[in-house]
Design an enzyme around this catalytic site. Structure first.
Site, PDB file in Angstrom:
ATOM      1  N   ASN A  35       0.814  -1.160  -0.087  1.00 35.70           N
ATOM      2  CA  ASN A  35       0.050  -0.019   0.037  1.00 35.70           C
ATOM      3  C   ASN A  35       0.762   1.438  -0.013  1.00 35.70           C
ATOM      4  O   ASN A  35       1.815   1.471   0.865  1.00 35.70           O
ATOM      5  CB  ASN A  35      -0.994   0.024   1.134  1.00 35.70           C
ATOM      6  N   ARG A  57      -0.757  -5.900   8.862  1.00 32.54           N
ATOM      7  CA  ARG A  57      -2.082  -5.947   8.200  1.00 32.54           C
ATOM      8  C   ARG A  57      -1.948  -5.670   6.962  1.00 32.54           C
ATOM      9  O   ARG A  57      -1.044  -5.424   6.113  1.00 32.54           O
ATOM     10  CB  ARG A  57      -2.669  -4.533   8.524  1.00 32.54           C
ATOM     11  N   CYS A  58      -2.810  -6.442   6.127  1.00 33.02           N
ATOM     12  CA  CYS A  58      -2.883  -6.353   4.629  1.00 33.02           C
ATOM     13  C   CYS A  58      -2.965  -4.960   4.155  1.00 33.02           C
ATOM     14  O   CYS A  58      -2.768  -4.395   2.904  1.00 33.02           O
ATOM     15  CB  CYS A  58      -3.872  -7.502   4.011  1.00 33.02           C
ATOM     16  N   THR A  59      -3.436  -4.035   5.124  1.00 29.44           N
ATOM     17  CA  THR A  59      -3.621  -2.684   4.758  1.00 29.44           C
ATOM     18  C   THR A  59      -2.411  -1.844   5.250  1.00 29.44           C
ATOM     19  O   THR A  59      -2.375  -0.663   5.147  1.00 29.44           O
ATOM     20  CB  THR A  59      -4.733  -2.039   5.205  1.00 29.44           C
ATOM     21  N   LEU A 119      -4.612  -2.602  -2.965  1.00 29.14           N
ATOM     22  CA  LEU A 119      -5.736  -2.604  -1.712  1.00 29.14           C
ATOM     23  C   LEU A 119      -5.923  -1.395  -1.581  1.00 29.14           C
ATOM     24  O   LEU A 119      -6.884  -0.763  -1.630  1.00 29.14           O
ATOM     25  CB  LEU A 119      -5.015  -3.517  -0.742  1.00 29.14           C
TER      26      LEU A 119
END
Ligand code: UN1
Length: 550
Positions: free
Chosen positions: A286, A314-316, A453
């Site tokens: 990100n 976190r994926c974010t 994302l």
């Protein structure tokens, strides 16, 4: 299910927790965990188990859980299949009521669940509190969706005929989530799934089986009928793979997966060849852009939290920090001062840490491999020194690092688009920093990774914010905010390598767990042909003699 096991085949609500005869240095109990299949507590069919340990204190063992076999996964699928007709026929407001009860029970047990989540995966108490609250909010949101779940009435092109649409459930859903959000994310998936009338087989993350078991008990206590949600524990290549393999056997109608892009593509292939719907929430790299007009202190705070909150797991989490060259030095001075002061430690003991351990030893090892990759890319390592040990600890580490798996915060600068570390997600406390010449270059860099994302920009120029919002290819964008921080009622998900376009949360997620059923009701008592079957239907205006009005 083992015959010698006294608890096998006992209903989940008929017994308390069974403690193991194991002494933990923390004084906390270790428990015997079970699969929950058709409301019954079940061991693995071959009796095999695995353990869950506290990553901030590896000697603290939380419990033993079934290493589920193919037969166990199939028993769970059968229970979900058998429970489906009655659950699908239960009025949606009643399903919503059960979901509301779940939210209220979670509130009642919130403090204990928060501490348990922190003990099992090492997230800070504050963040575990936010996550359990997200699960509660998801229940409260979908409780009232039970009184909507609207379809439409549609006008027909023919007289004496009515058209309707209905949301119908898909059937049996396989739910596979990662351990970094072990309460909010399975609720993001299963609550809308059961709201729509589906039933589930939930494969718990291998590093969070105890919290998953606790949540399974609570949702049954809330009045969920047996078989509607079935829990199987195990390791990814075991139980999770058996669940995905069952798609090829025609036993699964939906897979919802949060995890790596590699595994997501494999699941997408299996579902694709079977025409089975799947929701894939995958990795991210990100970007966060900082422009000269930004409030620099605010941008530093957002970038620091995005990169190192949750230990970057976190994926974010922030991946590429893209700094405009005019504010580069000022930003970096302030940013590095914060990084060097980062407080790290076991949040159950020290409440004021920014982050705790890695989620487990496996995540620690993968992170160190990622750091080696960044070093091999030729970027400049400004900060960070791998694993924290007694002899290698940053100033503000609190506690005994040898007890758990703790990592330094890492910063790599002089990153360029041709480097592997620009493109690849490194799951953990690390940020890669790229310098941009101007806005166009920054936007180009923000779009240059294979992922899409989350994304963010700090600017006080409204036109720049607008151009970023319209020019970025990502599922989510923060304007003067960090890359992370989902809300229970806003669509969550990505594009490009971050997912297949499905969304979680809010009303949008209903599309992922239902299909539209179009119904026409012919009241005329005769066969009327629709326009597509005849040249024209009776919609043409009669010929009017306009001249007679003159
Ligand atoms: C957020 O920080 O916005 O696995 C939530 C994850 C996500 C949840 C992130 N599914 O990190």
């Amino acid at each position: 299910m083992t015959a010698e096991d006294g608890f096998a085949m006992v209903h989940i609500l008929e017994t308390g927790l069974e403690h193991l005869t194991h002494t933990n240095p923390t004084g906390k109990p270790a428990i015997k965990g079970y699969n929950v299949i058709n409301g019954q507590l079940m061991s693995a069919s071959d009796g095999a188990t695995f353990q869950s340990t506290n990553p901030a204190h590896l000697a603290d063992m939380l419990g033993e859980f079934p290493l589920s076999t193919k037969a166990d996964v199939h028993a769970a699928l059968k229970a979900a299949h058998d429970a489906f007709p009655a659950w699908a026929a239960t009025p949606a407001p009643t399903r919503g009521q059960v979901i509301g009860n779940m939210g209220r029970l979670l509130m009642e047990h919130k403090d204990a669940l928060v501490a348990l989540e922190t003990r099992e995966i090492g997230k800070t108490l504050k963040e575990s509190g936010g996550e359990i609250q997200e699960a509660i909010d998801t229940c409260l949101f979908f409780q009232s969706e039970g009184r909507r779940l609207y379809g439409q009435t549609v006008n027909s092109e023919l007289p004496d005929k009515e058209l309707f649409t209905y949301r119908r459930p898909l059937g049996v859903c396989g739910i596979i989530n990662a351990c970094n959000f072990p309460s909010a994310v399975p609720f993001w998936k299963m609550i809308p799934a059961i709201m729509c009338g589906n039933t589930c087989v939930w494969k718990s993350p291998q590093d969070a089986p105890l919290l998953s078991f606790a949540l399974a008990r609570i949702i049954h206590q809330a009045g969920l009928p047996d078989g509607v949600i079935n829990l199987v524990h195990g390791k990814g290549s075991g139980a999770g793979q058996h669940l995905v393999d069952a798609v090829d056997e025609g036993l699964v109608n939906k897979i919802s997966f949060t995890g790596s892009t590699g595994v997501g593509k494999m699941i997408g292939e299996v579902c694709g060849r079977n025409l089975v719907s799947c929701s894939l929430e995958l990795g991210g790299k990100n970007p966060l852009v900082v422009m000269p007009s930004a409030d620099i202190d605010n941008a530093v705070a957002g970038a620091y939290w995005g990169a190192f909150g949750t230990a970057g797991q976190r994926c974010t989490s922030l991946g590429n920090l893209i700094l405009h060259q005019d504010i580069y030095d000022e930003f970096m001075g302030k940013f590095m001062a914060k990084v060097k002061e980062t407080r790290i430690g076991n949040s159950l003991v020290h409440h004021d840490v920014l982050y705790g351990p890695m989620l487990s030893k496996k995540y620690a090892n993968d992170f160190l491999t990622g750091i080696e990759m960044a070093q091999g890319s030729g970027a400049t390592q400004l900060w960070g020194n791998g694993s924290i040990t007694e002899a290698n600890r940053p100033d503000n580490f609190v506690g005994d690092p040898s007890e758990g798996v703790f990592m330094w915060p890492h910063v790599f600068a002089d990153v360029t688009e041709d480097m592997e570390c620009f493109h690849e997600e490194i799951f953990g406390p690390v940020v890669t920093i790229v310098k941009a010449n101007d806005f166009e270059h920054a936007l180009h860099l923000a779009n240059a990774s294979p992922y899409g994302l989350s994304s963010a920009i700090y600017t006080n120029d409204r036109l720049e914010a607008y151009r970023y919002k319209t020019g970025i290819k990502a599922g989510m964008t923060g304007i003067n905010n960090s890359t992370s921080g989902a809300e229970a009622h806003l669509p969550f998900g990505g594009v490009k390598g971050s997912g297949n376009g499905t969304r979680e949360s809010g009303i949008w997620v209903l599309e992922a767990y239902s299909y539209w059923h179009a119904v026409n009701d012919e009241l005329s008592g005769k066969l009327q042909l629709a326009q597509m079957d005849v040249d024209e239907v009776d919609m043409v205006e009669a010929e009017v003699d306009w001249a007679e009005l003159a």
